[in-house]
Design a protein around this motif. Sequence first.
Motif: not given
Length: 382
Positions: A321-340
Amino acid sequence: MPQDLLRWRAEFPILERTVYLINNSLGAMPREVHEELARFAQAWEQRGVRAWHEGWWEMSVETGDLLAPILGVAPGSISMHQNVSAAAHLFFSCFDYPPERNRIVYTGLNFPSVMYVAENERRRGAEIVMVPSDDGIGVPTERLLAAIDERTRVVPVSHVLYKSAFIQDAAAIARRCREVGAILLLDVYQSAGAVPVELEAWGVDAAVGGSVKWLCGGPGAGYLWVSPRLAPRLEPAATGWQADQEPFAFRPGPIRYAEGAWRFLTGTPNIPALHSCRPGYRIIGEVGVGRIRERSLALTQRLIDAAEQAGFEVRTPREPGRRGGTVSVFHAEAERLAKELLAREVICDFRPGAGVRLSPHFYNTEEECDRAIELMAELARR
Ligand SMILES: Cc1ncc(COP(=O)(O)O)c(C=O)c1O
């Protein structure tokens, strides 16, 4: 995937080539946008200047009417603008800030643009009250409600927070605003088309949003809804000739504001942008936000479970009930992971503090969600 939703995939060509999980940023383009834009070009080419009086002038408000059922409001109450920033600026220009009622209250998790616009109201005497978050995911409703009092003029807050997808309790905030005579401006950009929105029933005063996310529209088609209770009392300083009662009388000033959504227009509308958002609105209306929400809750739950199983930290509310449509998955290297992930045609994005944002829409499959997390886990191990 349910059969009734599966058939929609053919209407969104990008789904053939990518795992498209970025619907909180730019929804997939409906195939029909090609024809809509051709309709614009044909009218311009063949009707020339006559096109203005053959529909173009009415398009700002008529396009808003397609959105009205999605936002739970009456036709004739939504005006179209370039983007949320411009629409919010226009809305703020309706107010002044006498010392006894000069506060603007919002949360530290608002989208920055709306904060920038609000912050600039200091020049006109506003005092800013920013309600902080403890965890970067949400803001306790009680804390926000306690900050809204008789000194509050406007409360510009997001319905669904862009980083975490936390859903704020719009009805409770609207109630509090009513109690103390404050005005609620709800930013529904991250909810419209993904989460049921009932602006009238919740008692919201005004709302802004845009088309390019869950509504699968093109850029340049932001919108402003103002409650018919409030609209007649507002006179935006940010205005233009299209907001006058008789724009084609070309009378010298001052302006005499038109009724309903028309009084919030400015100048010449962005016709191609208005064409480009219509197929998306029609499809979202046809599929129905209730059905979309049901599917969204199932797919976001699947993503959360898979991400946690793979050892990732999830920075999105677990409570459905508190969650919209997105899931944010955190990781120390998340920026690299998103690019890859992007390089491998798994379309997602990165936001500081949130991590990789994955946002399935009604046309995504279970397999696509699984593929994104499997690939992310594999890339994280490298
Ligand atoms: C909640 C919210 N508001 C506003 C915006 C952006 O608004 P604009 O239309 O001014 O670019 C975004 C974009 O990411 C958003 O998520």
